[in-house]
Design a protein around this motif. Structure first.
Motif, PDB file in Angstrom:
ATOM      1  N   TRP A 137      33.180   9.739  -4.591  1.00 50.03           N
ATOM      2  CA  TRP A 137      32.678  10.453  -5.490  1.00 50.03           C
ATOM      3  C   TRP A 137      31.445  11.427  -5.066  1.00 50.03           C
ATOM      4  O   TRP A 137      31.178  12.337  -5.554  1.00 50.03           O
ATOM      5  CB  TRP A 137      31.817   9.311  -6.481  1.00 50.03           C
ATOM      6  CG  TRP A 137      31.364  10.064  -7.630  1.00 50.03           C
ATOM      7  CD1 TRP A 137      31.925  10.288  -8.986  1.00 50.03           C
ATOM      8  CD2 TRP A 137      29.963  10.680  -7.862  1.00 50.03           C
ATOM      9  NE1 TRP A 137      31.030  10.981  -9.842  1.00 50.03           N
ATOM     10  CE2 TRP A 137      30.006  11.166  -9.251  1.00 50.03           C
ATOM     11  CE3 TRP A 137      29.060  10.579  -7.231  1.00 50.03           C
ATOM     12  CZ2 TRP A 137      28.881  11.844  -9.840  1.00 50.03           C
ATOM     13  CZ3 TRP A 137      27.702  11.083  -7.847  1.00 50.03           C
ATOM     14  CH2 TRP A 137      27.708  11.860  -8.974  1.00 50.03           C
ATOM     15  N   ARG A 181      31.027  15.255  -5.510  1.00 48.66           N
ATOM     16  CA  ARG A 181      29.876  15.790  -6.185  1.00 48.66           C
ATOM     17  C   ARG A 181      29.341  16.818  -5.379  1.00 48.66           C
ATOM     18  O   ARG A 181      28.760  17.869  -5.844  1.00 48.66           O
ATOM     19  CB  ARG A 181      28.672  14.554  -6.349  1.00 48.66           C
ATOM     20  CG  ARG A 181      27.333  15.282  -6.932  1.00 48.66           C
ATOM     21  CD  ARG A 181      27.810  15.884  -8.173  1.00 48.66           C
ATOM     22  NE  ARG A 181      26.576  16.773  -8.691  1.00 48.66           N
ATOM     23  CZ  ARG A 181      26.301  18.236  -8.252  1.00 48.66           C
ATOM     24  NH1 ARG A 181      27.287  18.672  -7.440  1.00 48.66           N
ATOM     25  NH2 ARG A 181      25.501  18.824  -8.502  1.00 48.66           N
ATOM     26  N   SER A 231      30.220  15.520 -11.841  1.00 50.62           N
ATOM     27  CA  SER A 231      28.710  15.846 -12.143  1.00 50.62           C
ATOM     28  C   SER A 231      28.286  14.650 -12.326  1.00 50.62           C
ATOM     29  O   SER A 231      28.755  13.687 -13.131  1.00 50.62           O
ATOM     30  CB  SER A 231      28.763  16.834 -13.325  1.00 50.62           C
ATOM     31  OG  SER A 231      27.621  17.076 -13.829  1.00 50.62           O
ATOM     32  N   TRP A 232      26.971  14.643 -12.429  1.00 53.88           N
ATOM     33  CA  TRP A 232      26.018  13.539 -12.867  1.00 53.88           C
ATOM     34  C   TRP A 232      26.074  13.226 -14.478  1.00 53.88           C
ATOM     35  O   TRP A 232      25.809  12.230 -15.096  1.00 53.88           O
ATOM     36  CB  TRP A 232      24.487  13.663 -12.471  1.00 53.88           C
ATOM     37  CG  TRP A 232      24.406  13.007 -11.042  1.00 53.88           C
ATOM     38  CD1 TRP A 232      24.302  13.896  -9.752  1.00 53.88           C
ATOM     39  CD2 TRP A 232      24.248  11.750 -10.694  1.00 53.88           C
ATOM     40  NE1 TRP A 232      24.170  13.076  -8.809  1.00 53.88           N
ATOM     41  CE2 TRP A 232      24.083  11.526  -9.269  1.00 53.88           C
ATOM     42  CE3 TRP A 232      24.293  10.507 -11.359  1.00 53.88           C
ATOM     43  CZ2 TRP A 232      23.894  10.534  -8.390  1.00 53.88           C
ATOM     44  CZ3 TRP A 232      24.017   9.523 -10.581  1.00 53.88           C
ATOM     45  CH2 TRP A 232      23.905   9.568  -9.005  1.00 53.88           C
ATOM     46  N   ASP A 270      21.719  16.370 -11.078  1.00 55.18           N
ATOM     47  CA  ASP A 270      22.698  17.656 -10.627  1.00 55.18           C
ATOM     48  C   ASP A 270      21.822  18.611 -10.110  1.00 55.18           C
ATOM     49  O   ASP A 270      22.249  19.153  -8.684  1.00 55.18           O
ATOM     50  CB  ASP A 270      23.503  18.226 -11.819  1.00 55.18           C
ATOM     51  CG  ASP A 270      24.783  17.403 -11.929  1.00 55.18           C
ATOM     52  OD1 ASP A 270      25.328  16.857 -11.191  1.00 55.18           O
ATOM     53  OD2 ASP A 270      25.199  17.553 -13.111  1.00 55.18           O
ATOM     54  N   TRP A 283      20.481  17.300  -6.670  1.00 53.66           N
ATOM     55  CA  TRP A 283      21.657  17.283  -5.529  1.00 53.66           C
ATOM     56  C   TRP A 283      22.016  18.499  -4.679  1.00 53.66           C
ATOM     57  O   TRP A 283      22.082  18.827  -3.625  1.00 53.66           O
ATOM     58  CB  TRP A 283      22.585  16.728  -6.242  1.00 53.66           C
ATOM     59  CG  TRP A 283      24.044  16.336  -5.327  1.00 53.66           C
ATOM     60  CD1 TRP A 283      24.866  17.204  -4.645  1.00 53.66           C
ATOM     61  CD2 TRP A 283      24.357  14.885  -5.026  1.00 53.66           C
ATOM     62  NE1 TRP A 283      25.690  16.454  -3.892  1.00 53.66           N
ATOM     63  CE2 TRP A 283      25.477  15.025  -4.319  1.00 53.66           C
ATOM     64  CE3 TRP A 283      23.843  13.685  -5.425  1.00 53.66           C
ATOM     65  CZ2 TRP A 283      26.303  13.688  -3.701  1.00 53.66           C
ATOM     66  CZ3 TRP A 283      24.623  12.547  -4.705  1.00 53.66           C
ATOM     67  CH2 TRP A 283      25.550  12.517  -3.888  1.00 53.66           C
TER      68      TRP A 283
END
Length: 447
Positions: A228, A232, A238-239, A437, A440
């Motif tokens: 994962w 991402r 996506s979160w 998101d 990140w």
């Protein structure tokens, strides 16, 4: 015939002087090299036995048992190696995570010679770590490499986290260990209705937020997709997707239902012990390193330990080896005296006399090839059964990946702060996910 009492000719006196110097030199070398034969430490060197060597050491100090175990061995080493001067670089870790503390030391020009390393990929990429000496690598069966290089010597075998609980209160109230996550929530409700907090969380130490966060991520994200993180980074997930959303919803539910001791942001990790032994809280998410600390605080305290199941009753635990543990700085490695002393210290740390002191302090299982687990308590036998049970799937937590699966540097702590804001009601769950998101993407450095 010459008189024997007459002075020797000058050339003979000179010869004797040269001869005596050579004999003295040979005797000195024999004494020095003889030091290398001391059974206690086969890695002593002629240089380190006669010349003082100074090294800086640091390690994560937030957990009391871990701190005590390591400091005990450092003190023993200093007593038996008087030529070595060790400075332990202290830090609080309250406002920052341990990785941030190391980065701060580097920025101040005080990066340690030997350190406990957790964010190995990050510091290796920065050129701050040296390859682990082969004599140390040989002590272990399996150490994960980072980009083909082994940088770390594990302190102990990875152990699972779970719910540490007051066994007597469970027995007095007729409570049982839950088989599903829904049963766990019902258990929390029953305890709260009795006027006691089900859970205590040491939110003053930001890293403590990782216990619950990682467990819920195992159950809802990594159990389904262990790649994962890299997806991402590539923008493929996506979160805000269903799995991560469930993680944050489950976290918030624990606080919204008043299951967690209030004021958790002012409670440090070590203070959670007081809440447990005083009966102010019945459970906490932690690991076996807490067993000894609880017993020291209250020898009569009865400890229980169970894993947190998912909604279907599946059990996912931490337990896979990681590239973490003792690491040498690249700067220390180019100093032959420091490098030799560090290698010497690591052999001392993992020796038959010293290593059990650390393991007993943290209720740990040896990571080395030759050491057998010492006589285990019933609790540690239970932990070992978890690790050998094929129905308990072993995974890695969010920050325990490396390489292409590594999370962006700095993301973990920033994410935990977002979670605390969400719990406090400053932002909604959806806002927290959107912010995760954004963070990140801002921090990612790998394609």
């Amino acid at each position: 015939m010459a008189n024997s009492t007459q002075p020797h000719p000058p050339y003979l006196r000179a010869f004797k002087l040269i001869y005596l110097k050579k004999i003295s030199l040979v005797l000195m070398l024999l004494v020095i090299t003889g030091c290398e034969m001391i059974p206690k430490d086969s890695f002593a060197s002629s240089v380190t036995e006669i010349e003082p060597v100074h090294i800086n050491i640091t390690y994560a100090m937030g957990d009391g048992a871990h701190h005590k175990g390591i400091q005990t061995i450092i003190n023993d080493f200093k007593k038996s190696h008087l030529n070595v001067q060790i400075t332990v670089l202290e830090h609080t870790q309250q406002a920052k995570g341990y990785g941030d503390e190391l980065s701060l030391l580097d920025a101040m020009g005080q990066f340690p010679d030997l350190m406990e390393m957790r964010d190995t990929q990050l510091f290796a990429d920065a050129g701050l770590l040296a390859e682990l000496p082969k004599s140390i690598v040989g002590l272990f069966d399996n150490i994960p490499s980072v980009d083909g290089t082994i940088y770390t010597a594990p302190l102990k075998a990875e152990v699972p986290q779970g719910i540490v609980y007051n066994k007597k209160m469970f027995r007095d109230w007729g409570l049982n260990e839950p088989a599903t996550y829904q049963e766990f929530l019902e258990l929390c409700k029953v305890i709260r209705n009795k006027g006691v907090y089900p859970l205590v969380v040491g939110g003053k130490d930001l890293w403590h937020m990782g216990f619950w966060t990682n467990q819920l991520m195992l159950n809802n994200i990594y159990a389904k997709d262990q790649k994962w993180n890299r997806k991402r980074t590539a923008g493929q997930v996506s979160w805000t997707d269903a799995g991560p959303k469930r993680v944050l919803q489950d976290l918030k539910m624990l606080w919204d239902n008043d299951y967690v001791v209030s004021g958790f942001m002012n409670i440090a990790d070590h203070q959670t012990i007081d809440y447990m032994v005083s009966g102010k809280a019945v459970m906490m998410m932690s690991g076996p390193w807490m067993f000894n600390q609880l017993k020291q605080a209250d020898p009569e305290f009865e400890i229980g330990f169970f894993p947190v199941p998912d909604r279907q009753g599946h059990i996912y635990i931490l337990g896979l080896p990681q590239p973490s543990g003792w690491a040498m700085s690249s700067q220390a490695a180019v100093d032959s005296n420091k490098a030799k002393v560090i290698e010497q210290f690591l052999h001392f740390f993992y020796s038959n006399e010293e290593y059990p002191k650390y393991l007993q302090a943290v209720s740990g299982t040896p990571a080395t090839r030759e050491h057998e687990p010492f006589e285990s308590t019933s609790l540690m036998l239970k932990v070992q059964r978890w690790l050998s049970n094929p129905n308990m799937v072993k995974l890695r937590g969010m920050e325990h990946y490396w390489g292409k699966d590594e999370i962006p540097p700095g993301f973990r702590n920033a994410f935990f702060q977002v979670i605390q804001e969400m719990i406090a009601g400053n932002i909604s769950t959806d806002e927290a996910l959107t912010r995760a998101d954004q963070i990140w993407d801002q921090l990612k450095v790998r394609p």
